[in-house]
Design an enzyme around this catalytic site. Structure first.
Site, PDB file in Angstrom:
ATOM      1  N   SER A 138     -28.808 -41.124-120.308  1.00  0.00           N
ATOM      2  CA  SER A 138     -27.556 -41.285-121.048  1.00  0.00           C
ATOM      3  C   SER A 138     -27.882 -41.742-122.456  1.00  0.00           C
ATOM      4  O   SER A 138     -28.942 -42.335-122.712  1.00  0.00           O
ATOM      5  CB  SER A 138     -26.675 -42.326-120.356  1.00  0.00           C
ATOM      6  OG  SER A 138     -25.569 -42.682-121.164  1.00  0.00           O
ATOM      7  N   TYR A 151     -25.120 -51.086-116.840  1.00  0.00           N
ATOM      8  CA  TYR A 151     -25.294 -49.627-116.855  1.00  0.00           C
ATOM      9  C   TYR A 151     -26.376 -49.210-117.848  1.00  0.00           C
ATOM     10  O   TYR A 151     -27.258 -48.409-117.519  1.00  0.00           O
ATOM     11  CB  TYR A 151     -23.970 -48.948-117.196  1.00  0.00           C
ATOM     12  CG  TYR A 151     -24.058 -47.452-117.278  1.00  0.00           C
ATOM     13  CD1 TYR A 151     -24.254 -46.693-116.128  1.00  0.00           C
ATOM     14  CD2 TYR A 151     -23.945 -46.786-118.498  1.00  0.00           C
ATOM     15  CE1 TYR A 151     -24.345 -45.305-116.193  1.00  0.00           C
ATOM     16  CE2 TYR A 151     -24.021 -45.401-118.561  1.00  0.00           C
ATOM     17  CZ  TYR A 151     -24.222 -44.670-117.417  1.00  0.00           C
ATOM     18  OH  TYR A 151     -24.312 -43.306-117.486  1.00  0.00           O
TER      19      TYR A 151
END
Length: 258
Positions: A138, A151
């Site tokens: 990501s 995250y």
């Protein structure tokens, strides 16, 4: 790499970019093994496959599940040409409000899940002298923002693992690719952002999942080491890496939309 008749495993294939990527790979002639925890959801995905497809129940967060699934795949097909490590989830919360157990579980699924699946395919790929491992990371793995401490840490770990693994496998003919997307319009946010605040704030910037899925398939075909999406975010990340403290000050309000 031509995808025709290649055996490709896609984890987290029950929805979102995993499902779309699997279907695109199938359109290119690949034999696709779609893996996820829910066979019921996989059944729906399999109905959109154009070529050979195999469903398998897989929980990347559990050693026994990963071992059993890949033993079945290798017993049936004899080899795996490509592994797409896509399974993962996120939750957005401030560090002091996020339970330690949630940090651990997110790391277990998003990072250790990739480690488990990768280790399961490496012996066969090394023996074959070829293969592609695609790890979905990501932009959060390169650029941290508020309420993403848990995250973002998992995606930083994925990038560190992938970059080191690429060096380890260079002499074995095995390609390691990382996909680093920004926000995508998928069910990911049903868990990550249940109240919808973040989605509303970045709706203008969110990518369609089809765009990311096409980029993933292209990366497999072309053997790319890294794909950053969208391009504007990739440019921002490069500036952040060169001038981190200045970028922090300038981008604080723009990036912290959660």
């Amino acid at each position: 790499m031509s995808l025709n008749n290649k055996v490709i495993v896609v984890t987290g294939a029950s929805s979102g970019i995993g499902a779309l990527t699997a279907q695109l790979l199938s359109q290119q002639g690949a034999t696709v093994i779609i893996a996820a925890r829910s066979l019921q959801k996989l059944q729906s995905v399999s109905s959109g496959m154009m070529g050979p497809c195999r469903m398998i129940e897989l929980d990347v967060g559990k050693d026994a599940s990963v071992q059993s699934a890949f033993e079945q795949i290798l017993a049936e097909f004899g080899h795996i040409d490509c592994l797409v490590n896509n399974a993962g989830y996120g939750k957005f919360e401030y560090c002091d409000a996020m339970p330690v157990a949630e940090f651990a579980e997110m790391m277990n699924v998003n990072y250790m899940g990739i480690v488990r699946c990768t280790k399961a395919v490496l012996p066969a790929m090394k023996k074959a002298g070829s293969g592609i491992i695609v790890n979905v990371a990501s932009m959060a793995g390169k650029l941290g923002t508020a309420k993403s401490t848990a995250y973002a840490a998992t995606k930083h770990a994925v990038l560190g693992f992938s970059n080191s693994l690429r060096q380890e496998l260079r002499d074995y003919g095995i390609q390691v690719t990382t996909i680093n997307p920004g926000p995508i319009d998928t069910p990911f946010f049903h868990i990550a952002d249940p109240d919808g605040n973040y989605v509303n704030n970045v709706k203008w910037f969110m990518m369609k999942p089809e765009r990311v899925a096409r980029a993933m398939v292209s990366a497999i075909e072309k053997g790319k080491a890294e794909v950053n999406l969208p391009r504007s975010a990739a440019i921002g990340v490069k500036l952040y890496q060169m001038f981190p403290r200045l970028a922090d000050r300038l981008s604080y309000r723009m990036l912290n939309k959660k």
